[in-house]
Design a protein around this motif. Structure first.
Motif, PDB file in Angstrom:
ATOM      1  N   ASP A 222      33.969  27.745  30.146  1.00  0.00           N
ATOM      2  CA  ASP A 222      34.590  28.928  30.741  1.00  0.00           C
ATOM      3  C   ASP A 222      36.067  28.965  30.373  1.00  0.00           C
ATOM      4  OD1 ASP A 222      32.739  28.539  33.844  1.00  0.00           O
ATOM      5  OD2 ASP A 222      32.207  29.528  31.961  1.00  0.00           O
ATOM      6  N   ARG A 224      39.786  30.285  31.625  1.00  0.00           N
ATOM      7  CA  ARG A 224      40.612  30.831  32.685  1.00  0.00           C
ATOM      8  C   ARG A 224      42.044  30.755  32.177  1.00  0.00           C
ATOM      9  NH1 ARG A 224      38.411  30.927  37.551  1.00  0.00           N
ATOM     10  NH2 ARG A 224      40.420  30.753  38.577  1.00  0.00           N
ATOM     11  N   PHE A 225      42.648  31.896  32.053  1.00  0.00           N
ATOM     12  CA  PHE A 225      44.001  31.915  31.513  1.00  0.00           C
ATOM     13  C   PHE A 225      44.831  32.932  32.267  1.00  0.00           C
ATOM     14  CE2 PHE A 225      47.416  31.153  28.896  1.00  0.00           C
ATOM     15  CZ  PHE A 225      47.852  32.287  28.235  1.00  0.00           C
ATOM     16  N   ILE A 226      46.053  32.596  32.514  1.00  0.00           N
ATOM     17  CA  ILE A 226      46.934  33.407  33.338  1.00  0.00           C
ATOM     18  C   ILE A 226      47.438  34.647  32.601  1.00  0.00           C
ATOM     19  CG2 ILE A 226      49.103  32.245  32.706  1.00  0.00           C
ATOM     20  CD1 ILE A 226      49.756  32.203  35.718  1.00  0.00           C
ATOM     21  N   ILE A 242      38.127  34.588  32.679  1.00  0.00           N
ATOM     22  CA  ILE A 242      38.958  35.132  33.747  1.00  0.00           C
ATOM     23  C   ILE A 242      40.388  35.109  33.258  1.00  0.00           C
ATOM     24  CG2 ILE A 242      39.726  34.839  36.131  1.00  0.00           C
ATOM     25  CD1 ILE A 242      37.049  33.527  36.723  1.00  0.00           C
ATOM     26  N   ALA A 243      41.031  36.244  33.253  1.00  0.00           N
ATOM     27  CA  ALA A 243      42.374  36.339  32.685  1.00  0.00           C
ATOM     28  C   ALA A 243      43.288  37.100  33.637  1.00  0.00           C
ATOM     29  CB  ALA A 243      42.331  37.050  31.337  1.00  0.00           C
TER      30      ALA A 243
ATOM     31  N   PRO B   8      51.143  37.500  39.266  1.00  0.00           N
ATOM     32  CA  PRO B   8      50.472  36.784  38.187  1.00  0.00           C
ATOM     33  C   PRO B   8      49.865  35.478  38.646  1.00  0.00           C
ATOM     34  CG  PRO B   8      52.845  36.563  37.977  1.00  0.00           C
ATOM     35  CD  PRO B   8      52.597  37.542  39.078  1.00  0.00           C
ATOM     36  N   ASN B  11      44.823  33.889  42.084  1.00  0.00           N
ATOM     37  CA  ASN B  11      43.625  33.269  41.543  1.00  0.00           C
ATOM     38  C   ASN B  11      43.899  32.190  40.513  1.00  0.00           C
ATOM     39  OD1 ASN B  11      40.924  33.328  42.212  1.00  0.00           O
ATOM     40  ND2 ASN B  11      40.358  34.248  40.272  1.00  0.00           N
ATOM     41  N   PHE B  12      45.156  31.833  40.308  1.00  0.00           N
ATOM     42  CA  PHE B  12      45.440  30.691  39.460  1.00  0.00           C
ATOM     43  C   PHE B  12      46.200  29.645  40.259  1.00  0.00           C
ATOM     44  CE2 PHE B  12      43.931  32.251  35.498  1.00  0.00           C
ATOM     45  CZ  PHE B  12      44.000  33.629  35.625  1.00  0.00           C
ATOM     46  N   ARG B  18      40.352  24.816  40.670  1.00  0.00           N
ATOM     47  CA  ARG B  18      40.773  24.249  39.397  1.00  0.00           C
ATOM     48  C   ARG B  18      42.253  23.893  39.394  1.00  0.00           C
ATOM     49  NH1 ARG B  18      37.309  26.841  34.479  1.00  0.00           N
ATOM     50  NH2 ARG B  18      35.552  27.523  35.703  1.00  0.00           N
TER      51      ARG B  18
END
Lengths: 525, 160
Positions: A222, A224-226, A242-243, B8, B11-12, B18
């Protein structure tokens, strides 16, 4: 046993030349002036003892006392007393200067190495995990070069040490170099934006877009990157991207999940749903058993974007967009939620369910066979998933209340008769009645929440369903509590909207949607 | 539908499990306080007290990590042992402590602390020179800041 001077320490020139009653001695410096080596022999015919102190006394005239190696001198004296010559024996050593530590770059986060890239694309089969960097994150430290430690040569003269080498590192305009704070010994490199850190030889940069070579599958895992993500292949079933920003997929989305927190999702190919494998082809949502449909509907939306979603074909997917949803060819068996509109100016809305605030525009809506299409022209609140969840909970509460009432029968409302029951039965009925009360109270709260949400929604624009060629029979449109169901296919270019006079949904002359702007739909492959 | 579209970090952060896969460097660990291995017990105790820290890293002549002296060592090896303050610090410190790198994951650091009972972990560079130190408290503080920040963002969102 002290070591004799090695070949590199052979005297280059005779610094010391001594001839006394007991012994003769010559001493010379090594090329680096850090070692003094001597040659000595006792005077012929001398029978007495030669001591290390006597040898040292000769040397001390030129060599500082603390640099003399008395163990070596003792050995020399022993040799001379044994009648042997001393040749090239190191008896004094200076202190070599120590070069200062070079300036050092210490990365605080996991970066991507430019060597893991193919051109601009990153091959995630080989690249290791990297950290998502947020704004104002300190990504690296630069420790300054340290001064060296001076030494002295064997004569006691200072030997200056060189300072460590300064670091030459280039940073891009998204990274800032800050001076040390307080008692810190290092400078900081701070991220001025978000992304991932890339190191390319002597250059550090912050990248806001992640370009992935190939498919998103078991090799990559998967993503996932900001920032933004660009995938040159497809997204396979079971995998997700998911970005924070836009997502661009060159290939297809074959059951994978995409989520863009702030941007748009553009798929060059098709979006094929993740749960359609459970739907029988041709089966429409209206005839799927409730329990199964409920489970399917509870499935998280497969494609979610804060702005727009674009693809060629959307089949069996659930799509949510804060902006518009556009398809080049057709959409079928899918569920859409959009705060703007569903647009297929050259395509067909074959089947599925739509919640749209501004409406729908398609070349053709429905099919001649009467495939199920339900279009809800709703307020922005009603097009959201959370509102949908609320409605689901209300339905579940209603179902629970019905079930409890069914079981309780007359006891649901008539308390007096409960006293006539045996204690065990009475206890059971009491518990069920308490449960019924809880469900009713919870339902009341949810109803209030629904009313509050609806009252907080924005003013509704005039929503429409536009068909550029045909609106087929069986298409159901719901707006403001009114319902329209086409009894037969309407073959013309027209608009279905609420008539201002009658308040009913009627078909009339074509009027463009009130969407703010319309972008070009993605081109066919 | 889309809470915090302009944030931004949504969800991170810590709401996402994670977060623990992030590097320890993201916590911006402070530089460690160090003493040479030739120091004596009295210096070690004074150091902990003056700087109000729970651990000091012990280094050799080249600046490389050879040990760590913590408040736990004080309790287990110093207190009630009748040691003189001129005793070598080397005799009471933890020798060759477990170290981590800046890019070690937070999850692994937590696992080390949990399973092996460490309260402090020195962070070293490629040359085994100490460049940071983290404690359980550092991780908890970071978690609390990030989680409460994320929760307040969610609670304050205008999700319809």
């Amino acid at each position: 046993m002290p070591k004799n001077a090695g070949a590199s320490n052979k005297p280059k020139n005779n610094l010391i030349e001594y001839s006394g009653e007991k012994f003769t001695l010559t001493g010379g410096l090594s090329a680096d002036k850090l070692t003094l080596s001597i040659n000595a022999e006792s005077i012929a015919g001398f029978d007495g003892k030669i001591t290390a102190g006597e040898l040292a006394a000769v040397l001390r005239q030129d060599i500082p006392h603390e640099l003399l190696d008395f163990a070596a001198l003792a050995h020399a004296a022993h040799e001379l007393n044994a009648g042997r010559k001393v040749a090239s024996l190191a008896v004094a050593r200076g202190i070599a200067p120590v070069k200062g530590r070079d300036s050092k770059l210490l990365l605080l986060v996991k970066h991507l190495d430019a060597r893991d890239k193919k051109g601009e694309m990153i091959d995630l089969r080989y690249a290791k995990r990297f950290d998502n960097i947020k704004e104002n994150t300190i990504v690296a430290r630069i420790y300054p070069p340290a001064p060296g430690t001076d030494g002295k040569d064997v004569l006691g003269n200072p030997l200056l040490a060189s300072c460590g080498a300064a670091l030459k590192i280039k940073t891009d305009n998204l990274l800032s170099l800050e001076s040390p704070r307080g008692t810190e010994s290092f400078s900081r490199i701070v991220a001025l934006s978000y992304g991932y850190l890339e190191l390319n030889k002597d250059s550090l940069s912050l990248k806001k877009e992640l370009s992935v070579a190939g498919d998103v599958d078991f090799h990559t895992g998967d993503i996932r990157f900001i920032g933004a993500v660009k995938v040159s292949g497809s997204v396979m079933k079971g995998f997700s991207v998911i970005a924070g920003d836009d997502i661009r997929i060159t290939g297809d989305v074959l059951g994978g999940t995409l989520q863009s927190m702030r941007g748009s999702i553009t798929v060059g190919g098709n979006i094929i749903g993740g749960y359609t494998a459970e739907l029988v082809p041709g089966e429409d949502l209206a005839h799927v058993p409730v329990a199964r449909l409920t489970r399917l509907q509870r499935h998280r939306d497969q494609i979610t974007a804060a702005n727009h979603v674009r693809a060629e074909i959307i089949d069996g997917a659930s799509v949510s967009a804060g902006g518009r949803i556009e398809a080049g060819k057709e959409v079928r068996d899918s569920r859409f939620r959009t705060h703007e509109a569903l647009l297929l100016p050259r395509g067909s809305l074959i089947s599925g369910k739509v919640h749209a605030v501004y409406g729908v525009e398609a070349e053709s809506v429905g099919t001649e066979a009467g495939a199920h299409v339900q279009i809800n022209l709703c307020r922005d609140v009603e097009s959201s998933r959370s509102f949908d969840d609320l409605l689901y909970q209300l339905d579940a509460h209603a179902a629970a209340e019905n079930l409890l009432r069914l079981y309780l029968g007359a006891y649901a409302d008539e308390h007096a008769q409960i006293k006539q029951l045996a204690s065990r039965e009475r206890q059971r009925i009491d518990e069920l009645r308490k449960k019924l009360l809880q469900v009713q109270q919870s339902r009341t709260r949810l109803e209030q929440e629904r009313k509050d949400l609806l009252s907080s929604s924005s003013e509704r624009p005039e929503a429409k369903v536009n068909f550029l060629k045909v609106l087929h029979q069986g298409v159901q449109v719901i707006a403001e509590g009114r319902e329209f169901c086409a009894q037969e296919s309407i073959w013309l270019k027209g608009t279905l909207k609420i008539n201002a006079d009658s308040g009913e949904l009627t078909v009339g002359q074509y009027e463009p949607l009130n969407v703010k702007e319309q972008s070009n739909v993605c081109k066919s492959k | 539908m889309f809470a915090n579209q302009n944030n931004p970090e949504f969800n991170f952060g810590a709401i996402d499990n994670r977060f623990l896969a992030g590097s320890v460097g993201l916590l911006n660990p402070r530089e460690p306080l160090t003493l040479p291995e030739t120091a004596v017990l009295g210096q070690g105790l004074s150091f902990l007290r003056e700087h109000k820290v729970g651990a000091v890293v012990i280094t050799d002549a080249h600046g490389k990590v050879v040990g760590i002296f913590t408040e736990r060592d004080v309790i287990l090896r110093v207190a009630l042992q009748g040691l003189h303050i001129e005793s070598a610090l080397k005799s009471v410190m933890t020798i060759k402590p477990k170290t981590i790198r800046m890019t070690t994951t937070i999850a692994y650091a937590l696992q080390l602390m949990s399973e092996q009972g460490f309260r402090h972990l020195p962070i070293v560079d490629d040359d085994n020179i100490p460049v940071g130190i983290i404690s359980v408290k550092n991780i908890i503080d970071y978690l609390v800041r990030t989680v409460t920040g994320a929760i307040s963002e969610l609670a304050g969102s205008s999700e319809p």
